[in-house]
Write a protein that holds these residues in place. Structure first.
Motif, PDB file in Angstrom:
ATOM      1  N   ARG A   1      -2.169  -3.283  24.849  1.00  0.00           N
ATOM      2  CA  ARG A   1      -0.741  -3.146  24.525  1.00  0.00           C
ATOM      3  C   ARG A   1      -0.057  -4.517  24.519  1.00  0.00           C
ATOM      4  O   ARG A   1       0.734  -4.814  23.620  1.00  0.00           O
ATOM      5  CB  ARG A   1      -0.064  -2.224  25.530  1.00  0.00           C
ATOM      6  N   ILE A   2      -0.378  -5.358  25.493  1.00  0.00           N
ATOM      7  CA  ILE A   2       0.247  -6.683  25.577  1.00  0.00           C
ATOM      8  C   ILE A   2      -0.108  -7.521  24.360  1.00  0.00           C
ATOM      9  O   ILE A   2       0.771  -8.123  23.725  1.00  0.00           O
ATOM     10  CB  ILE A   2      -0.205  -7.405  26.868  1.00  0.00           C
ATOM     11  N   SER A   3      -1.401  -7.571  24.020  1.00  0.00           N
ATOM     12  CA  SER A   3      -1.818  -8.395  22.879  1.00  0.00           C
ATOM     13  C   SER A   3      -1.206  -7.874  21.580  1.00  0.00           C
ATOM     14  O   SER A   3      -0.837  -8.665  20.696  1.00  0.00           O
ATOM     15  CB  SER A   3      -3.345  -8.428  22.776  1.00  0.00           C
ATOM     16  N   GLY A   4      -1.067  -6.560  21.440  1.00  0.00           N
ATOM     17  CA  GLY A   4      -0.436  -5.989  20.252  1.00  0.00           C
ATOM     18  C   GLY A   4       1.037  -6.340  20.156  1.00  0.00           C
ATOM     19  O   GLY A   4       1.542  -6.670  19.071  1.00  0.00           O
TER      20      GLY A   4
ATOM     21  N   ALA B   1       7.053  -3.276  27.764  1.00  0.00           N
ATOM     22  CA  ALA B   1       5.772  -3.989  27.888  1.00  0.00           C
ATOM     23  C   ALA B   1       5.719  -4.873  29.121  1.00  0.00           C
ATOM     24  O   ALA B   1       4.633  -5.272  29.546  1.00  0.00           O
ATOM     25  CB  ALA B   1       5.530  -4.826  26.639  1.00  0.00           C
ATOM     26  N   GLN B   2       6.876  -5.185  29.702  1.00  0.00           N
ATOM     27  CA  GLN B   2       6.884  -6.012  30.910  1.00  0.00           C
ATOM     28  C   GLN B   2       6.141  -5.333  32.056  1.00  0.00           C
ATOM     29  O   GLN B   2       5.565  -6.004  32.910  1.00  0.00           O
ATOM     30  CB  GLN B   2       8.331  -6.343  31.313  1.00  0.00           C
ATOM     31  N   VAL B   3       6.143  -3.994  32.057  1.00  0.00           N
ATOM     32  CA  VAL B   3       5.379  -3.269  33.074  1.00  0.00           C
ATOM     33  C   VAL B   3       3.890  -3.587  32.915  1.00  0.00           C
ATOM     34  O   VAL B   3       3.189  -3.860  33.895  1.00  0.00           O
ATOM     35  CB  VAL B   3       5.609  -1.748  32.953  1.00  0.00           C
TER      36      VAL B   3
ATOM     37  N   GLY C   1      -6.271 -10.472  23.507  1.00  0.00           N
ATOM     38  CA  GLY C   1      -6.788  -9.336  24.274  1.00  0.00           C
ATOM     39  C   GLY C   1      -8.126  -9.662  24.896  1.00  0.00           C
ATOM     40  O   GLY C   1      -8.408  -9.292  26.043  1.00  0.00           O
ATOM     41  N   ARG C   2      -8.978 -10.378  24.146  1.00  0.00           N
ATOM     42  CA  ARG C   2     -10.295 -10.777  24.667  1.00  0.00           C
ATOM     43  C   ARG C   2     -10.146 -11.710  25.869  1.00  0.00           C
ATOM     44  O   ARG C   2     -10.850 -11.556  26.885  1.00  0.00           O
ATOM     45  CB  ARG C   2     -11.084 -11.463  23.552  1.00  0.00           C
ATOM     46  N   GLN C   3      -9.250 -12.676  25.768  1.00  0.00           N
ATOM     47  CA  GLN C   3      -9.050 -13.618  26.875  1.00  0.00           C
ATOM     48  C   GLN C   3      -8.576 -12.901  28.136  1.00  0.00           C
ATOM     49  O   GLN C   3      -9.028 -13.210  29.243  1.00  0.00           O
ATOM     50  CB  GLN C   3      -8.026 -14.692  26.473  1.00  0.00           C
ATOM     51  N   MET C   4      -7.675 -11.945  27.983  1.00  0.00           N
ATOM     52  CA  MET C   4      -7.187 -11.204  29.141  1.00  0.00           C
ATOM     53  C   MET C   4      -8.289 -10.341  29.749  1.00  0.00           C
ATOM     54  O   MET C   4      -8.419 -10.252  30.976  1.00  0.00           O
ATOM     55  CB  MET C   4      -5.982 -10.344  28.758  1.00  0.00           C
TER      56      MET C   4
ATOM     57  N   TRP D   1       2.199  -8.769  17.050  1.00  0.00           N
ATOM     58  CA  TRP D   1       2.915  -8.086  15.962  1.00  0.00           C
ATOM     59  C   TRP D   1       4.410  -7.942  16.220  1.00  0.00           C
ATOM     60  O   TRP D   1       5.232  -8.287  15.364  1.00  0.00           O
ATOM     61  CB  TRP D   1       2.293  -6.705  15.723  1.00  0.00           C
ATOM     62  N   SER D   2       4.765  -7.447  17.410  1.00  0.00           N
ATOM     63  CA  SER D   2       6.185  -7.145  17.647  1.00  0.00           C
ATOM     64  C   SER D   2       7.033  -8.395  17.767  1.00  0.00           C
ATOM     65  O   SER D   2       8.155  -8.455  17.234  1.00  0.00           O
ATOM     66  CB  SER D   2       6.328  -6.284  18.904  1.00  0.00           C
ATOM     67  N   ILE D   3       6.528  -9.420  18.470  1.00  0.00           N
ATOM     68  CA  ILE D   3       7.321 -10.648  18.609  1.00  0.00           C
ATOM     69  C   ILE D   3       7.516 -11.311  17.255  1.00  0.00           C
ATOM     70  O   ILE D   3       8.626 -11.724  16.888  1.00  0.00           O
ATOM     71  CB  ILE D   3       6.643 -11.619  19.599  1.00  0.00           C
ATOM     72  N   VAL D   4       6.441 -11.413  16.497  1.00  0.00           N
ATOM     73  CA  VAL D   4       6.531 -12.034  15.174  1.00  0.00           C
ATOM     74  C   VAL D   4       7.422 -11.205  14.251  1.00  0.00           C
ATOM     75  O   VAL D   4       8.241 -11.751  13.496  1.00  0.00           O
ATOM     76  CB  VAL D   4       5.122 -12.210  14.573  1.00  0.00           C
ATOM     77  N   SER D   5       7.278  -9.887  14.318  1.00  0.00           N
ATOM     78  CA  SER D   5       8.100  -9.015  13.470  1.00  0.00           C
ATOM     79  C   SER D   5       9.568  -9.072  13.876  1.00  0.00           C
ATOM     80  O   SER D   5      10.465  -8.992  13.017  1.00  0.00           O
ATOM     81  CB  SER D   5       7.587  -7.568  13.556  1.00  0.00           C
TER      82      SER D   5
END
Length: 613
Positions: free
Chosen positions: A138-141, A315-317, A101-104, A145-149
């Motif tokens: 939202r993207i960083s979250g 999230a693609q939006v 999130g910081r990088q973005m 979390w969601s991809i790994v989960s």
């Protein structure tokens, strides 16, 4: 909607997610470690129900406690491993989320610094803030979390299936008959819920916007007496919001009980067929118990995978919006050759900068705005010698700022050249020119911080004595004396704790402290009372001596001594000359000047109409 607003996609797109790689790259090792930890955690989660099987087969059925201590120790060790894996997993995922999130945010902020003023003129601040803050979060979250989960859900489900197949493939097939049905229903309902939730979010945004307009525009609403119309519009939006929420509630009311029903049916099938196998001594009782545990938990990863997959599509939006902002074209920027010699706005090579005298030449200038079809300047030529005071006058909206923006390189000519000290300013850096400008706006902006800090922005290495001297030069010290903490008074966000006139004086002091060779005063005294304006005018006469300056003013009496007066109408310069020359010509300037003087002398400016064509 803005040019980079994005329609919500309906399918998953790998190409969209690939755009995140530059932001994931700095934390790729932690991300991979999180994936490894989740793989181990999934294996442990699959193993844990097997302890039930062993407990039943080794202790309950034979009714013995031999080896119970060793069993308990193994169980405790497995739980310890599970807890340790979870701790490190959470740690890595949190770092991935925060750093990505910081990088973005940094990338967006840096890119915004490079964009030209035209972008900010056409793009609402709230829309930019939503991209930089809400979308990046939202993207960083989702990634952390969601991809790994999702990976855990998949591995856990596969692990359960393999374990059941190893234990008893016939009983496993009974359980697996339900999984495709559960998956299909989950994906169907999640897609429908996704569509409804998009409508809910969109409508909620409209409600917030209408609240904002209702509050900020309350005075206008009352003076226009349109309360009924606005209330009816608000009721219509809330009806849409209510209907969408009711659809979501109905879907959830069906989906939840249906999942419970399917889970109960699956458990009943396992009990029926598994009980038969136990009675026939085809499987031990412990195997049936572990199957019951697996049947109950296998529903969860299937449902979660459906939900997370819907989240990925939604999230693609956010990804498209952020990457579109970062892809926004920088219309005014230095060439690589210029950056190599003079540096960039973040890494300037000041030792290579030439001094500025202040000669400005407009050479065969043709200009039209990026979104315009007509040229507002055609083959325009003008030579301004260093130290000349140039006044630009015209009716409101005539385009007085265009020429100044071209001179300051906030805009660039469509054709032709602008020369600074005889050299095309495109051959020198933006920062070389714009750091030598003193710009005072009609609506000044102050940064959060103290009065001292705001004035010091004009010269970051200035001493306190230099700051105070600059304030005294433009009478800003009179404002400071009235403040509770003097120069250490906090001005608030945007300077909202000060009046417009007080902010104007501080911005004057900031510009004076910079000691620039080129000054721009854009309606700079319009928000100051007559007495203070007189003091500032006297200070300005000394400040502008020997400097090239542009003055945009409504009060024509303040610019009659300018070395060159330009009259602008409909974006074009229609007259130019000294005050005496233009008055003798009895053209537009003569009409503007006589009308304005009449307003000022009679103090009836509010009642005298502006000159009509």
């Amino acid at each position: 909607m803005e040019q980079y607003d994005v329609t919500a996609p309906q399918t998953f797109s790998i190409a969209t997610w690939k755009k995140l790689w530059p932001f994931l790259l700095p934390v790729r090792r932690r991300f991979l470690l999180a994936m490894l930890l989740i793989f181990l955690a999934a294996a442990v989660d699959v193993i844990l129900p097997l302890f039930t099987k062993f407990a039943v087969d080794w202790f309950v059925v034979p009714q013995t406690t031999d080896g119970l201590g060793l069993f308990a120790l193994a169980y405790f060790a497995t739980l310890t491993v599970q807890g340790t894996l979870t701790i490190f997993f959470f740690r890595h995922c949190m770092v991935v989320e925060m750093e990505m999130g910081r990088q973005m945010k940094i990338a967006c902020f840096v890119h915004l610094q490079k964009l030209s003023l035209s972008f900010f003129n056409k793009t609402p601040v709230g829309y930019i803030l939503a991209r930089v803050m809400s979308d990046t979060d939202r993207i960083s979250g989702i990634v952390a979390w969601s991809i790994v989960s999702f990976f855990w859900d998949f591995l856990f489900m596969i692990g359960i299936i393999l374990s059941m197949m190893i234990l008893n493939w016939r009983l496993a097939l009974v359980v697996l008959l339900v999984v495709p049905i559960l998956a299909a229903i989950s994906f169907l309902f999640k897609n429908k819920l996704l569509q409804v939730n998009r409508e809910i979010r969109s409508t909620n945004a409209k409600i917030v916007g209408m609240y904002n307009e209702g509050i900020t525009g309350a005075k206008t609403t009352k003076t226009l007496v349109i309360e009924d119309q606005i209330t009816d519009e608000f009721k219509g939006v809330t009806r849409t919001f209510y209907a969408a929420n009711m659809r979501s509630t109905r879907l959830m009311a069906i989906f939840g009980p249906m999942m419970v029903l399917i889970g109960s049916l699956s458990t009943a099938l396992v009990l029926y067929y598994g009980g038969f196998l136990v009675l026939e001594n085809l499987i031990p009782l412990g195997t049936l118990s572990v199957f019951l545990s697996y049947t109950l938990v296998i529903l969860e990863p299937v449902q979660q995978m459906a939900r997370r997959f819907s989240d990925f599509i939604a999230a693609q939006v956010n990804i498209e919006r952020v990457t579109a902002l970062l892809a926004e074209e920088i219309t005014i920027q230095d060439t690589p050759e210029v950056e190599a010699q003079y540096g960039t706005i973040f890494t300037p090579k000041r030792t290579n900068w030439e001094p500025i005298r202040g000669d400005i030449t407009f050479q065969n200038i043709w200009f039209r705005y990026p979104d315009g079809d007509e040229y507002v300047l055609e083959d325009f030529n003008l030579d301004i010698k260093a130290g000349t005071k140039v006044a630009i006058v015209g009716r409101t909206g005539a385009g007085k700022s265009t020429l100044v923006n071209l001179a300051c390189r906030f805009l660039e000519p469509t054709r032709g050249k602008v020369l600074i000290d005889g050299k095309d300013y495109k051959e020198r850096s933006l920062l070389w020119l714009q750091s030598r400008l003193g710009y005072v706006l009609q609506n000044p902006h102050l940064f959060s911080g103290t009065v001292m800090e705001n004035i010091r922005y004009g010269k970051l290495d200035a001493t306190d004595e230099e700051v105070i001297a600059a304030a005294k030069l433009v009478s800003a010290d009179r404002v400071v004396e009235k403040l509770e903490n003097g120069y250490e008074t906090e001005v608030g966000e945007g300077g909202d704790r000060l009046s417009t006139g007080e902010k104007q004086l501080i911005s004057f002091a900031r510009a004076v402290l910079a000691n620039p060779p080129i000054f721009v005063l854009d309606e700079a005294t319009s928000s100051i009372d007559t007495e203070t304006e007189g003091l500032i005018q006297e200070a300005i006469s000394h400040i502008l001596t020997g400097r090239t300056s542009f003055i945009i003013a409504h009060r024509l009496s303040t610019i009659r001594h300018a070395g060159l007066i330009l009259v602008v109408d409909k974006g074009r310069i229609v007259e130019q000359g000294t005050h005496e020359e233009l008055m003798a010509g009895r053209g537009k300037y003569h009409k503007l000047y006589t009308t304005m003087m009449l307003r000022e002398e009679t103090n009836l400016g509010a009642f005298l109409p502006e000159e009509e064509e």
